[in-house]
Design an enzyme around this catalytic site. Structure first.
Site, short mmCIF file in Angstrom:
data_model
loop_
_atom_site.label_atom_id
_atom_site.label_comp_id
_atom_site.label_asym_id
_atom_site.label_seq_id
_atom_site.Cartn_x
_atom_site.Cartn_y
_atom_site.Cartn_z
N ASP A 1 0.82 -1.22 0.00
CA ASP A 1 0.00 0.00 0.00
C ASP A 1 0.85 1.26 0.00
OD1 ASP A 1 0.98 -0.30 2.59
OD2 ASP A 1 -0.94 -0.85 3.45
N ASN B 1 -7.22 -2.96 14.61
CA ASN B 1 -8.60 -3.30 14.22
C ASN B 1 -8.66 -4.51 13.30
OD1 ASN B 1 -7.61 -2.28 11.83
ND2 ASN B 1 -9.07 -0.60 11.64
N HIS C 1 -6.95 -4.94 10.49
CA HIS C 1 -6.73 -4.73 9.06
C HIS C 1 -5.44 -5.40 8.59
CE1 HIS C 1 -4.48 -0.56 9.49
NE2 HIS C 1 -3.66 -1.57 9.65
N GLU D 1 -9.55 -2.11 5.69
CA GLU D 1 -10.17 -1.86 6.98
C GLU D 1 -11.37 -2.80 7.19
OE1 GLU D 1 -8.37 -0.18 8.80
OE2 GLU D 1 -8.02 1.90 8.22
P1 PGA Z 1 2.47 -1.45 12.60
O1 PGA Z 1 1.21 -1.43 11.64
O2 PGA Z 1 3.39 -2.46 12.02
O3 PGA Z 1 3.04 -0.06 12.52
O4 PGA Z 1 1.98 -1.83 13.94
C1 PGA Z 1 0.69 -2.64 11.22
C2 PGA Z 1 -0.53 -2.40 10.38
O5 PGA Z 1 -1.22 -1.41 10.62
O6 PGA Z 1 -0.80 -3.23 9.50
#
Ligand code: PGA
Length: 235
Positions: free
Chosen positions: A63, A129, A131, A136
């Site tokens: 992404d 959450n 994702h 999301e």
């Molecule tokens: P993070 O994010 O590695 O910064 O915890 C993970 C994500 O949001 O997929």
């Protein structure tokens, strides 16, 4: 899903590193799917310090924020250069182009890149959450690369990297869940207590669009590597 509980992110990185190394050695790793965020940093550090050679491997990222170009220090393009590509160049590296505001053209072009370069191994983190990528809760399990709106929870979680919450982009281009599921092999890493609830739901609740990562249960080759803190709510 195979579950591996490790002491901490260094141990987790080592498990991921070994899988990547094996893929390079037996020639099964031609296209590596990469992720950004804090989670893969320990893995990328191990790779940077290693003698692994990616000059024949193509990378594709999950992404990118819409509206940030590659020179912005919070763009994922910038993150990948700083954390990996400057030290370990790949044969070619692809991320969605956040500077292209024509979402349809950008996402169609990215899906074409992915269809021409099917992912052998995809690295994933998980959001609080649930994702994966920027898919999301509520994202269709059939979704492909598209422009998505970030939830307030994700904006809050990512605001630690920006001067203020208002500076966090509100949209991203993200591979879809359907796109991710096409990967031959998937490794999801989760570290820290703030991921414990998402991990509990992943292992102890059913498959539901409310928890995007639960789509991974429909995939035949997923390894989930979690540290003790992220595993702390598992019964
Ligand atoms: P993070 O994010 O590695 O910064 O915890 C993970 C994500 O949001 O997929």
């Amino acid at each position: 899903m195979k579950k591996i509980i490790v002491k901490d992110n260094l141990e987790g990185a080592k498990v991921g590193f070994d899988i990547i190394q094996e893929g390079l050695q037996n020639n099964s790793l031609k296209v590596l799917g990469l992720a950004t965020g804090s989670t893969p940093e320990s893995l990328y550090k191990l790779i940077r310090e290693s003698d692994l050679d990616f000059s024949e491997v193509i990378s594709v990222n999950l992404d990118e924020y819409v509206g940030l170009d590659a020179t912005h220090d919070q763009s994922y393009q910038y993150f990948m250069k700083e954390n990996l590509f400057n030290v370990k160049p790949f044969k070619a590296s692809y991320l969605p182009n956040g500077a292209n505001l024509d979402a349809e053209a950008e996402c169609t072009a990215y899906e074409k890149i992915l269809s021409e370069n099917p992912i052998d191994l995809q690295i994933l983190g998980i959001g609080t959450n649930g994702h994966i990528g920027f898919n999301e809760p509520g994202s269709s399990f059939d979704s492909v690369t598209r422009k998505v709106e970030l939830t307030p929870e994700t904006i809050e979680a990512n605001s630690r990297f920006f001067e203020s919450k208002d500076d966090v982009p509100t949209h991203a281009y993200s591979m879809g869940i359907g796109t991710i599921l096409k990967s031959k092999k998937i490794i999801l890493f989760a570290y820290g207590e703030n991921k414990a609830e998402a991990i509990r739901r992943l292992f102890e609740e059913g498959v539901s669009e409310d928890l995007p990562a639960s789509a991974l249960k429909n995939h035949p080759d997923v390894t989930v590597i979690i540290d003790e803190a992220a595993a702390s709510k598992l019964s």
